[in-house]
Design a protein around this motif. Structure first.
Motif, PDB file in Angstrom:
ATOM      1  N   SER A   1      -2.830  -1.239  -3.661  1.00 58.80           N
ATOM      2  CA  SER A   1      -3.155  -1.929  -2.407  1.00 58.80           C
ATOM      3  C   SER A   1      -2.816  -0.995  -1.253  1.00 58.80           C
ATOM      4  N   PRO A   2      -3.535  -1.123  -0.136  1.00 62.20           N
ATOM      5  CA  PRO A   2      -3.304  -0.212   0.981  1.00 62.20           C
ATOM      6  C   PRO A   2      -2.146  -0.646   1.871  1.00 62.20           C
ATOM      7  N   HIS A   3      -1.649   0.328   2.607  1.00 59.58           N
ATOM      8  CA  HIS A   3      -0.640   0.102   3.640  1.00 59.58           C
ATOM      9  C   HIS A   3      -1.381  -0.148   4.942  1.00 59.58           C
TER      10      HIS A   3
ATOM     11  N   ARG B   1       0.293   6.839   5.623  1.00 54.86           N
ATOM     12  CA  ARG B   1       1.029   7.370   4.484  1.00 54.86           C
ATOM     13  C   ARG B   1       0.191   7.219   3.214  1.00 54.86           C
ATOM     14  N   GLN B   2       0.456   8.094   2.280  1.00 61.68           N
ATOM     15  CA  GLN B   2      -0.207   8.033   0.985  1.00 61.68           C
ATOM     16  C   GLN B   2       0.471   6.971   0.115  1.00 61.68           C
ATOM     17  N   PRO B   3      -0.262   6.472  -0.882  1.00 61.15           N
ATOM     18  CA  PRO B   3      -1.539   6.969  -1.369  1.00 61.15           C
ATOM     19  C   PRO B   3      -2.775   6.361  -0.699  1.00 61.15           C
ATOM     20  N   TRP B   4      -2.560   5.302   0.106  1.00 59.86           N
ATOM     21  CA  TRP B   4      -3.722   4.581   0.621  1.00 59.86           C
ATOM     22  C   TRP B   4      -3.291   3.808   1.868  1.00 59.86           C
TER      23      TRP B   4
ATOM     24  N   LYS C   1      -4.711   5.044 -12.484  1.00 60.29           N
ATOM     25  CA  LYS C   1      -3.942   3.815 -12.271  1.00 60.29           C
ATOM     26  C   LYS C   1      -4.818   2.586 -12.484  1.00 60.29           C
ATOM     27  N   ASP C   2      -4.185   1.492 -12.844  1.00 63.92           N
ATOM     28  CA  ASP C   2      -4.853   0.196 -12.864  1.00 63.92           C
ATOM     29  C   ASP C   2      -5.105  -0.209 -11.415  1.00 63.92           C
TER      30      ASP C   2
ATOM     31  N   SER D   1      -8.792   6.866  -9.623  1.00 62.48           N
ATOM     32  CA  SER D   1      -8.613   5.572 -10.290  1.00 62.48           C
ATOM     33  C   SER D   1      -9.797   4.655 -10.020  1.00 62.48           C
ATOM     34  N   GLY D   2     -10.304   4.663  -8.787  1.00 61.36           N
ATOM     35  CA  GLY D   2     -11.474   3.860  -8.464  1.00 61.36           C
ATOM     36  C   GLY D   2     -12.714   4.325  -9.193  1.00 61.36           C
TER      37      GLY D   2
END
Length: 336
Positions: A307-309, A318-321, A301-302, A241-242
């Motif tokens: 946003s990251p955890h 954990r995924q996704p980020w 994805k937009d 996505s990035g």
């Protein structure tokens, strides 16, 4: 005028994405690492013209070492991952490189272990070969002094937040080291895939991830962990996505590690006060990811909704980020 194509290809481009946001874009970044290391080996007498250099690669380093050997009159033997595609294989063949590719593996760890095991077998049969040990030998830092010099000249005065894949540690780590030696205030943000042991995510698998060059399923001994201020663990979906948004919004066609770094940079930029220049690394172009990643661009994805955890312990990954302050994680692991 350049004396060799390797000297021309290695040159990075600093591209202004926003007023305080720059992309350090390479055609293939590891040429700096390979040229610096090979030049050091020749200057020190560790190798001489006509010798054979050998190493393992998932793709980018194979091309870099091949060009460095061509530049300095050395032979090259690569034990490659299955991610070495046809375009690169043909180039290596014409350059006279001996290329072996290991059998396809179900996971990154097995792929890397098979490559290292095969190198050991080759060295036993050919003790005169020099193993470059890109994952372990700190000579791979030397070439990045030139990159740091470029950044020191061209990035405006003030703090720099450098964001990029960790990989062997030589790129982000090397650039940051030499920038700090030059007196620049540098924050280093490392990008990792899930499943990499380098920053402790080996217990979280991401079978879709194909950017082996930014992480490791085996220990990389030349990673200087203390250089890194923050770590972002990004899965395939977020990296894609990035990368898609980077191409769509800026026209920069770069690999998945660049997509992950772009995503992490935008988040770091939003969360911190202004006054710093953010520089993210695009280590290679996107060409080798067309079929495996960019062809899926309609499913990207937009990034504005991603946003990251934020974590305080590696058990919380954990995924996704996920993201964390690495000094805090390190202190917690030491029990201090």
């Amino acid at each position: 005028m350049h004396a060799h194509i390797a000297e021309a290809v290695k040159q990075p481009d600093l591209i202004r994405v926003r007023a305080d946001l720059l992309c350090l874009r390479f055609e293939t970044m590891k040429i700096y690492s390979a040229l610096g290391a090979v030049r050091h080996l020749l200057d020190s007498g560790a190798v001489k013209q006509g010798d054979t250099l050998i190493d393992s690669s998932s793709g980018i380093y194979a091309q870099a070492l091949a060009l460095a050997c061509h530049r300095f009159g050395l032979k090259c033997h690569i034990v490659g991952s299955t991610t070495v595609d046809r375009t690169l294989r043909v180039q290596l063949e014409i350059l006279g490189v001996t290329l072996e590719q290991v059998e396809p593996s179900k996971n990154l760890r097995l792929d890397q272990e098979l490559r290292v095991r095969r190198i050991s077998e080759i060295l036993k049969a050919n003790p005169s070969y020099h193993w470059m040990r890109q994952y372990h030998d700190e000579i791979h830092y030397y070439g990045y002094r030139e990159v740091a010099d470029v950044m020191d000249r061209e990035v405006p005065p003030g703090g720099i937040s450098l964001v990029g894949g960790v990989g062997s540690g030589a790129s982000t780590g090397g650039i940051a080291t030499y920038l700090r030696e030059a007196g620049r205030d540098v924050t280093v943000v490392g990008v990792q895939p899930f499943g990499s042991v380098t920053f402790g995510s080996e217990h979280v698998s991401d079978p879709d991830m194909i950017i082996a060059g930014i992480g490791s399923a085996i220990e990389f001994k030349n990673v200087r962990h203390a250089l890194y201020d923050r770590i972002h663990w990004v899965n395939f979906e977020c990296a894609l996505s990035g990368a898609v948004e980077l191409l769509r919004s800026t026209g920069i066609f770069a690999g998945l590690s660049a997509g992950a770094a772009y995503l992490a940079t935008l988040w770091e930029r939003r969360r911190r006060s202004t006054g710093r220049t953010y520089v993210f690394i695009a280590a290679d172009t996107g060409h080798r990811y067309v079929d495996s990643a960019f062809a899926r661009h309609r499913g990207a994805k937009d990034i504005d909704i991603l946003s990251p955890h934020e974590i305080t312990s590696l058990d919380e990954l954990r995924q996704p980020w996920s993201t964390a302050s690495w000094p805090d994680i390190s202190a917690a692991r030491r029990g201090t």
